[in-house]
Design a protein around this motif. Structure first.
Motif, mmCIF file in Angstrom:
data_model
loop_
_atom_site.group_PDB
_atom_site.id
_atom_site.type_symbol
_atom_site.label_atom_id
_atom_site.label_comp_id
_atom_site.label_asym_id
_atom_site.label_seq_id
_atom_site.Cartn_x
_atom_site.Cartn_y
_atom_site.Cartn_z
ATOM 1 N N VAL A 1 49.680 60.317 59.013
ATOM 2 C CA VAL A 1 50.252 61.196 60.031
ATOM 3 C C VAL A 1 49.171 61.684 60.989
ATOM 4 O O VAL A 1 48.114 62.165 60.564
ATOM 5 C CB VAL A 1 50.966 62.402 59.387
ATOM 6 N N VAL A 2 49.444 61.582 62.283
ATOM 7 C CA VAL A 2 48.613 62.171 63.323
ATOM 8 C C VAL A 2 49.222 63.528 63.653
ATOM 9 O O VAL A 2 50.275 63.617 64.285
ATOM 10 C CB VAL A 2 48.559 61.281 64.579
ATOM 11 N N HIS A 3 48.585 64.583 63.196
ATOM 12 C CA HIS A 3 49.136 65.927 63.335
ATOM 13 C C HIS A 3 49.009 66.432 64.764
ATOM 14 O O HIS A 3 48.070 66.088 65.484
ATOM 15 C CB HIS A 3 48.438 66.875 62.369
ATOM 16 N N ALA A 4 49.954 67.280 65.158
ATOM 17 C CA ALA A 4 49.972 67.812 66.522
ATOM 18 C C ALA A 4 49.397 69.218 66.616
ATOM 19 O O ALA A 4 49.221 69.728 67.722
ATOM 20 C CB ALA A 4 51.403 67.799 67.067
ATOM 21 N N GLY A 5 49.121 69.870 65.470
ATOM 22 C CA GLY A 5 48.513 71.198 65.504
ATOM 23 C C GLY A 5 49.446 72.336 65.161
ATOM 24 O O GLY A 5 49.228 73.469 65.595
ATOM 25 N N LEU A 6 50.469 72.083 64.344
ATOM 26 C CA LEU A 6 51.481 73.101 64.072
ATOM 27 C C LEU A 6 50.989 74.239 63.183
ATOM 28 O O LEU A 6 51.406 75.377 63.356
ATOM 29 C CB LEU A 6 52.707 72.472 63.396
ATOM 30 N N TYR A 7 50.132 73.956 62.222
ATOM 31 C CA TYR A 7 49.922 74.899 61.126
ATOM 32 C C TYR A 7 48.695 75.782 61.250
ATOM 33 O O TYR A 7 48.574 76.768 60.530
ATOM 34 C CB TYR A 7 49.794 74.121 59.804
ATOM 35 N N LEU B 1 58.964 80.160 59.043
ATOM 36 C CA LEU B 1 59.197 79.183 60.105
ATOM 37 C C LEU B 1 58.840 79.775 61.468
ATOM 38 O O LEU B 1 58.256 79.093 62.324
ATOM 39 C CB LEU B 1 60.659 78.737 60.098
ATOM 40 N N ALA B 2 59.163 81.046 61.670
ATOM 41 C CA ALA B 2 58.825 81.708 62.931
ATOM 42 C C ALA B 2 57.312 81.752 63.136
ATOM 43 O O ALA B 2 56.822 81.620 64.267
ATOM 44 C CB ALA B 2 59.414 83.117 62.954
ATOM 45 N N GLU B 3 56.559 81.938 62.048
ATOM 46 C CA GLU B 3 55.100 81.947 62.156
ATOM 47 C C GLU B 3 54.577 80.560 62.512
ATOM 48 O O GLU B 3 53.629 80.428 63.304
ATOM 49 C CB GLU B 3 54.481 82.437 60.849
ATOM 50 N N ILE B 4 55.183 79.519 61.938
ATOM 51 C CA ILE B 4 54.800 78.154 62.316
ATOM 52 C C ILE B 4 55.064 77.921 63.804
ATOM 53 O O ILE B 4 54.238 77.341 64.523
ATOM 54 C CB ILE B 4 55.576 77.117 61.476
ATOM 55 N N GLU B 5 56.209 78.380 64.276
ATOM 56 C CA GLU B 5 56.527 78.229 65.702
ATOM 57 C C GLU B 5 55.517 78.974 66.565
ATOM 58 O O GLU B 5 55.047 78.451 67.591
ATOM 59 C CB GLU B 5 57.942 78.738 65.986
ATOM 60 N N ARG B 6 55.157 80.199 66.163
ATOM 61 C CA ARG B 6 54.205 80.993 66.938
ATOM 62 C C ARG B 6 52.855 80.288 67.017
ATOM 63 O O ARG B 6 52.256 80.168 68.086
ATOM 64 C CB ARG B 6 54.046 82.381 66.310
ATOM 65 N N ARG B 7 52.366 79.814 65.854
ATOM 66 C CA ARG B 7 51.083 79.122 65.839
ATOM 67 C C ARG B 7 51.129 77.845 66.668
ATOM 68 O O ARG B 7 50.184 77.517 67.391
ATOM 69 C CB ARG B 7 50.683 78.787 64.400
ATOM 70 N N SER B 8 52.216 77.125 66.573
ATOM 71 C CA SER B 8 52.349 75.867 67.311
ATOM 72 C C SER B 8 52.255 76.100 68.806
ATOM 73 O O SER B 8 51.567 75.366 69.529
ATOM 74 C CB SER B 8 53.682 75.204 66.966
ATOM 75 N N ARG B 9 52.940 77.134 69.275
ATOM 76 C CA ARG B 9 52.918 77.422 70.717
ATOM 77 C C ARG B 9 51.538 77.922 71.137
ATOM 78 O O ARG B 9 51.041 77.575 72.222
ATOM 79 C CB ARG B 9 54.005 78.422 71.061
ATOM 80 N N ALA B 10 50.894 78.721 70.297
ATOM 81 C CA ALA B 10 49.554 79.204 70.611
ATOM 82 C C ALA B 10 48.557 78.051 70.682
ATOM 83 O O ALA B 10 47.608 78.092 71.481
ATOM 84 C CB ALA B 10 49.106 80.228 69.571
ATOM 85 N N ASN B 11 48.776 77.021 69.870
ATOM 86 C CA ASN B 11 47.872 75.872 69.835
ATOM 87 C C ASN B 11 48.218 74.804 70.867
ATOM 88 O O ASN B 11 47.546 73.774 70.932
ATOM 89 C CB ASN B 11 47.884 75.248 68.433
ATOM 90 N N GLY B 12 49.274 75.029 71.647
ATOM 91 C CA GLY B 12 49.625 74.076 72.694
ATOM 92 C C GLY B 12 50.233 72.795 72.197
ATOM 93 O O GLY B 12 50.058 71.730 72.815
ATOM 94 N N VAL B 13 50.989 72.856 71.095
ATOM 95 C CA VAL B 13 51.655 71.657 70.584
ATOM 96 C C VAL B 13 52.658 71.158 71.622
ATOM 97 O O VAL B 13 53.552 71.910 72.027
ATOM 98 C CB VAL B 13 52.360 71.952 69.249
ATOM 99 N N PRO B 14 52.553 69.928 72.069
ATOM 100 C CA PRO B 14 53.406 69.459 73.164
ATOM 101 C C PRO B 14 54.853 69.225 72.734
ATOM 102 O O PRO B 14 55.122 68.722 71.643
ATOM 103 C CB PRO B 14 52.747 68.145 73.582
ATOM 104 N N GLY B 15 55.795 69.608 73.608
ATOM 105 C CA GLY B 15 57.207 69.291 73.398
ATOM 106 C C GLY B 15 57.885 70.054 72.293
ATOM 107 O O GLY B 15 58.995 69.698 71.883
#
Length: 401
Positions: free
Chosen positions: A49-55, A102-116
């Motif tokens: 897996v090529v991770h996108a930076g969610l966690y 799950l909300a924390e995962i979403e917050r981190r993902s957006r802070a890290n610039g996960v695309p799409g």
């Protein structure tokens, strides 16, 4: 005078670093790999897996280098005509108790610039992405991808050799000594002198660190991850990747479903303590490795904190029914017969401190002219090209032409 640079470790990170140095013409680069092939351990035994930076924690090295590394890896695969498939990842909250995490995962993902990134609420929305999944909400990362990391490592190695670098296989480093501004490395009976040495030794990183008198902490605690294959007749149950909401107390993602780059679907991994640094099954036991782990000061604090999860993971490893129940939470249609024989397991090099805490972020030490990558678990493969740039720019203090 041309600098002589030695690199210990022929996994994807070590070879990516060798490529960065060799192509920049920074010095004469020599890689030592103790096995007779590259990518023999963590690189060749993961989910691809090529991770996108969610966690990852905002601002951490993992977050920054994962995002940069994903883009660089995608470009490299395009350049080399290597398979790179954006299968997409669905991180699923099975019930409402998992919504805050799950909300924390979403917050981190957006802070890290996960695309799409997209938040999906309700079972119907989830099934638009994965028709057979069960859950109340999810975070969808459409650009999470799958690749063949071993093939990528070989392509990187071709670039190293083309740029004049040397890769020595079957050459285990057994001694290393700093003498002024140089480093004497002994491997397989031969001696080499370098101006700089960088160790990217994965499961052996603390062993190599001890060769130059580095702090014994962090120590490597090997965790084995075991996979089951999904029956070829049932791979239609999974389109891309289905992941659980991870337990924030533990640095592992939990059992999940991944459609690999060649179309196969595997389930897992779990996370059980390995009884050897390179212990890919319960029968692989090293009394030395096990004793070193048990006598480490952090052993009792770690066991006290996580013993329940440890018992649960070990039980699921030994009893297929328990493993199946973990997986079936996400796909109710799954039958136990759909999980065929276990595929090759991987061993994660997890660093831990004297107090029993498991290190989360990448960690680097420096002893004079020796740079030691002390902790580089997932997403190190995703981040390999960015880690290489980071080491060159931050620790090697060299200017690229």
């Amino acid at each position: 005078m041309t600098e002589r640079i030695g690199i210990i470790g022929g996994g994807i990170v070590g070879i990516a670093l060798a490529r960065a140095l060799a192509q920049a013409g920074i010095g004469e680069v020599t890689v030592f790999e103790k096995e007779h092939r590259l990518a023999a351990h963590q690189t060749g035994h993961n989910s691809g897996v090529v991770h996108a930076g969610l966690y990852y924690a905002e601002g951490s090295l993992k977050a920054r280098l994962c995002v940069a590394g994903r883009s660089a890896l995608r470009e490299f695969c395009q350049e080399k005509n290597l398979p790179y498939r954006e299968a997409g990842k669905l991180v699923v909250a099975v019930d409402e108790s998992e919504l805050p995490a799950l909300a924390e995962i979403e917050r981190r993902s957006r802070a890290n610039g996960v695309p799409g990134l997209a938040r999906l609420d309700g079972a119907a929305r989830l099934r638009e992405i994965e028709p057979h999944v069960a859950g109340v909400a999810a975070v969808h990362s459409p650009h999470t991808a799958v690749v063949d990391f071993a093939a990528i490592t070989e392509a990187l190695a071709q670039d190293v050799r083309a740029a004049g670098g040397t890769i020595l296989l079957g050459q285990e480093v057994v001694s290393m000594a700093v003498a002024g501004s140089t480093v004497l490395v002994v491997a397989a009976g031969s001696e080499h002198v370098f101006d700089r040495v960088i160790a990217c030794a994965g499961l052996q990183s603390d062993v190599v660190a001890r060769l130059v008198g580095a702090d014994p902490s962090p120590k490597i605690l090997p965790f084995r991850g075991e996979y089951w294959s999904l029956s070829p007749e049932r791979t239609d149950l999974v389109r891309g990747m289905i992941y659980p909401v991870p337990d924030p107390r533990f640095p592992f993602l939990g059992v999940h479903f991944t459609r690999g780059v060649y179309g196969d679907v595997h389930v897992g991994p779990n996370a059980v303590p390995a009884l050897a640094r390179e212990g890919y099954g319960w029968r692989a036991v090293s009394a030395k490795d096990t004793w070193e782990s048990l006598r480490w000061p952090g052993a009792w604090p770690l066991a006290k904190k996580h013993w329940r999860m440890g018992v649960e993971e070990i039980s699921a490893s030994l009893v297929k029914t328990l493993y199946y129940r973990k997986a079936r939470r996400f796909i109710p249609e799954l039958a136990m017969a759909d999980l065929t024989a276990k595929t090759a397991a991987g061993v994660r090099a997890q660093a831990w401190d004297r107090d029993g805490s498991l290190l989360d972020d990448f960690a680097v030490d420096q002893i004079g002219p020796v740079t030691l990558l002390r902790n580089a678990p997932s997403p190190a493969a995703t981040s390999c090209l960015a880690i290489a740039d980071h080491l060159v720019d931050r620790y090697l203090n060299v200017r690229r032409p």
